[in-house]
Design a protein around this motif. Structure first.
Motif, PDB file in Angstrom:
ATOM      1  N   THR A  91       0.779  -1.113   0.216  1.00 51.79           N
ATOM      2  CA  THR A  91       0.109   0.100  -0.118  1.00 51.79           C
ATOM      3  C   THR A  91       0.786   1.316   0.183  1.00 51.79           C
ATOM      4  N   ALA A  92       0.404   2.262  -0.778  1.00 50.82           N
ATOM      5  CA  ALA A  92       1.353   3.435  -0.734  1.00 50.82           C
ATOM      6  C   ALA A  92       0.205   4.623  -1.010  1.00 50.82           C
ATOM      7  N   ARG A  93       0.643   5.837  -0.652  1.00 49.22           N
ATOM      8  CA  ARG A  93      -0.223   6.956  -1.180  1.00 49.22           C
ATOM      9  C   ARG A  93       0.759   7.879  -1.827  1.00 49.22           C
ATOM     10  N   TYR A  94       0.013   8.590  -3.112  1.00 53.30           N
ATOM     11  CA  TYR A  94       0.695   9.265  -3.760  1.00 53.30           C
ATOM     12  C   TYR A  94       0.305  10.990  -3.832  1.00 53.30           C
ATOM     13  N   GLU A  95       1.036  11.956  -4.075  1.00 54.55           N
ATOM     14  CA  GLU A  95       0.552  13.008  -4.226  1.00 54.55           C
ATOM     15  C   GLU A  95       0.111  13.277  -5.578  1.00 54.55           C
ATOM     16  N   PRO A  96      -0.688  14.578  -5.817  1.00 50.84           N
ATOM     17  CA  PRO A  96      -1.260  14.654  -7.122  1.00 50.84           C
ATOM     18  C   PRO A  96      -0.311  14.682  -8.442  1.00 50.84           C
ATOM     19  N   HIS A  97       1.023  15.088  -8.282  1.00 51.02           N
ATOM     20  CA  HIS A  97       1.794  15.069  -9.376  1.00 51.02           C
ATOM     21  C   HIS A  97       2.636  13.759  -9.438  1.00 51.02           C
ATOM     22  N   GLN A  98       2.102  12.768  -8.788  1.00 49.58           N
ATOM     23  CA  GLN A  98       2.577  11.567  -8.861  1.00 49.58           C
ATOM     24  C   GLN A  98       1.508  10.450  -9.254  1.00 49.58           C
ATOM     25  N   SER A  99       0.754  10.902 -10.138  1.00 48.60           N
ATOM     26  CA  SER A  99      -0.137  10.083 -10.785  1.00 48.60           C
ATOM     27  C   SER A  99       0.159   9.166 -11.531  1.00 48.60           C
ATOM     28  N   ALA A 100       1.347   9.325 -12.310  1.00 49.11           N
ATOM     29  CA  ALA A 100       1.835   8.242 -12.928  1.00 49.11           C
ATOM     30  C   ALA A 100       2.617   7.054 -12.338  1.00 49.11           C
ATOM     31  N   ASP A 101       3.185   7.595 -11.182  1.00 46.18           N
ATOM     32  CA  ASP A 101       3.671   6.449 -10.062  1.00 46.18           C
ATOM     33  C   ASP A 101       2.563   5.495  -9.544  1.00 46.18           C
ATOM     34  N   ALA A 102       1.522   6.268  -9.310  1.00 46.15           N
ATOM     35  CA  ALA A 102       0.197   5.722  -8.852  1.00 46.15           C
ATOM     36  C   ALA A 102      -0.337   4.702  -9.769  1.00 46.15           C
ATOM     37  N   MET A 103      -0.415   5.043 -10.930  1.00 46.09           N
ATOM     38  CA  MET A 103      -0.951   3.993 -11.917  1.00 46.09           C
ATOM     39  C   MET A 103       0.167   2.956 -12.138  1.00 46.09           C
ATOM     40  N   GLN A 104       1.292   3.034 -12.186  1.00 37.77           N
ATOM     41  CA  GLN A 104       2.396   2.030 -12.253  1.00 37.77           C
ATOM     42  C   GLN A 104       2.272   1.079 -10.992  1.00 37.77           C
ATOM     43  N   HIS A 105       1.899   1.447  -9.973  1.00 40.92           N
ATOM     44  CA  HIS A 105       1.658   0.696  -8.681  1.00 40.92           C
ATOM     45  C   HIS A 105       0.517  -0.282  -8.992  1.00 40.92           C
ATOM     46  N   ALA A 106      -0.414   0.194  -9.335  1.00 41.40           N
ATOM     47  CA  ALA A 106      -1.966  -0.140  -9.772  1.00 41.40           C
ATOM     48  C   ALA A 106      -1.564  -1.275 -10.949  1.00 41.40           C
ATOM     49  N   GLU A 107      -0.680  -1.073 -11.874  1.00 44.78           N
ATOM     50  CA  GLU A 107      -0.306  -2.005 -13.004  1.00 44.78           C
ATOM     51  C   GLU A 107       0.347  -3.135 -12.410  1.00 44.78           C
ATOM     52  N   MET A 108       1.188  -2.911 -11.509  1.00 35.64           N
ATOM     53  CA  MET A 108       2.086  -4.106 -10.907  1.00 35.64           C
ATOM     54  C   MET A 108       1.236  -4.842 -10.234  1.00 35.64           C
ATOM     55  N   LEU A 109       0.326  -4.526  -9.296  1.00 35.70           N
ATOM     56  CA  LEU A 109      -0.631  -5.227  -8.611  1.00 35.70           C
ATOM     57  C   LEU A 109      -1.485  -6.154  -9.665  1.00 35.70           C
ATOM     58  N   LEU A 110      -2.232  -5.407 -10.602  1.00 36.62           N
ATOM     59  CA  LEU A 110      -2.961  -6.019 -11.701  1.00 36.62           C
ATOM     60  C   LEU A 110      -2.252  -7.208 -12.328  1.00 36.62           C
ATOM     61  N   GLY A 111      -1.002  -6.979 -12.715  1.00 42.10           N
ATOM     62  CA  GLY A 111       0.016  -7.798 -13.348  1.00 42.10           C
ATOM     63  C   GLY A 111       0.199  -9.380 -12.414  1.00 42.10           C
ATOM     64  N   GLN A 112       0.013  -9.041 -10.863  1.00 40.92           N
ATOM     65  CA  GLN A 112       0.088 -10.224 -10.099  1.00 40.92           C
ATOM     66  C   GLN A 112      -1.370 -10.980  -9.977  1.00 40.92           C
ATOM     67  N   GLY A 113      -2.468 -10.175 -10.822  1.00 43.32           N
ATOM     68  CA  GLY A 113      -3.722 -10.984 -10.779  1.00 43.32           C
ATOM     69  C   GLY A 113      -4.460 -10.634  -9.507  1.00 43.32           C
ATOM     70  N   ARG A 114      -4.259  -9.317  -8.931  1.00 35.72           N
ATOM     71  CA  ARG A 114      -4.822  -8.819  -7.709  1.00 35.72           C
ATOM     72  C   ARG A 114      -5.770  -7.840  -8.155  1.00 35.72           C
TER      73      ARG A 114
END
Length: 281
Positions: free
Chosen positions: A129-152
């Motif tokens: 779990t992590a939080r992201y500031e508004p300017h870190q939306s690309a990092d937040a999306m990458q985090h989500a893609e990592m989890l989705l890639g694990q089937g979660r």
């Protein structure tokens, strides 16, 4: 058991009351669970990493003896999509977007004025779990893609800044409010995924407001069970309008903060004793 201060106290309190109480790992081999009148789940803190095994154990054990909380409730509470059920029943919950594996995340879902929190729908202790500031939306999306890639399944929530005033954790025993604590924020550093962080920093006793207790009671009333949970912890945060809002409803293996709450320990031990006696009769 040495990791869980609550468990040691509970076992001793039950023994002092005349009960025969044992602490047994849920995945211990060759355990005859039917020899117990009551099995109470406590610090099964690895359940999220072994969710299939754990839920199968809960269902099997519930057929052999009385399990608390019940296997149906454990299964429902193990996946944070239960927040959708609470919201449908009018409970104030943190607005949550769930993204299923096989779905392509949309950048706009991660662009919130106050930032976002990204985490898996099945998790414990703020792992992955992590939080992201508004300017870190690309990092937040990458985090989500990592989890989705694990089937979660992925959760995306707005970051509610008033969490920095402290999360409220309200503990209930057999449906009755027992005690509460307030703890410091866990996601202190934006953009940092740290699975070694302390899950309950700066814990202090807390007297909840009537509104906070009412919100927690409304959440518990929405649990799909005829009987109230033997134990429950409702984690609240204030939203931007200072309205108590449910972050999580912990019904599987929550820390109940009994070390500094002897009355809470007494209530829980009394309820466990009563249920065991009823099951044995």
């Amino acid at each position: 058991m040495h990791w869980d201060a609550d468990l040691r106290l509970i076992v001793q309190a039950l023994r002092d009351s005349g009960s025969i109480a044992e602490a047994v790992p849920w995945d211990a081999e060759a355990v005859a669970w039917d020899r117990f009148d009551l099995v109470v789940i406590r610090s099964a803190w690895d359940y999220a990493e072994r969710i299939g095994e754990f839920l199968a154990w809960a269902e099997t054990t519930a057929r052999l003896t009385r399990l608390r909380n019940p296997a149906t409730v454990v299964c429902w509470n193990s996946d944070k999509r239960y927040l959708l059920d609470l919201a449908k029943q009018g409970v104030a919950v943190v607005p949550t977007l769930f993204i299923e594996p096989g779905t392509q995340p949309i950048r706009g879902d991660f662009e919130r004025i106050g930032g976002v929190v990204v985490k898996p729908a099945i998790s414990a202790g703020a792992v992955d779990t992590a939080r992201y500031e508004p300017h870190q939306s690309a990092d937040a999306m990458q985090h989500a893609e990592m989890l989705l890639g694990q089937g979660r399944v992925v959760m995306v929530q707005p970051y509610l800044r008033l969490v920095e005033e402290g999360e409220r954790a309200l503990v209930f025993v057999s449906g009755t409010f027992s005690h509460a604590i307030r703890k410091g924020p866990v996601l202190t550093e934006p953009g940092v995924l740290d699975n070694d962080r302390v899950p309950h920093p700066d814990v202090a006793r807390y007297t909840p407001t009537a509104e906070e207790v009412a919100t927690a009671q409304t959440a518990l009333a929405a649990v799909p069970s005829l009987d109230p949970p033997l134990f429950a912890r409702v984690d609240l945060v204030l939203d931007d309008n200072r309205i108590p809002t449910v972050m999580e409803l912990e019904l599987i293996e929550p820390n109940l903060f009994l070390v500094d709450n002897p009355r809470g320990l007494e209530r829980l031990a009394g309820s466990v004793f009563a249920e065991a006696r009823e099951a044995a009769s």
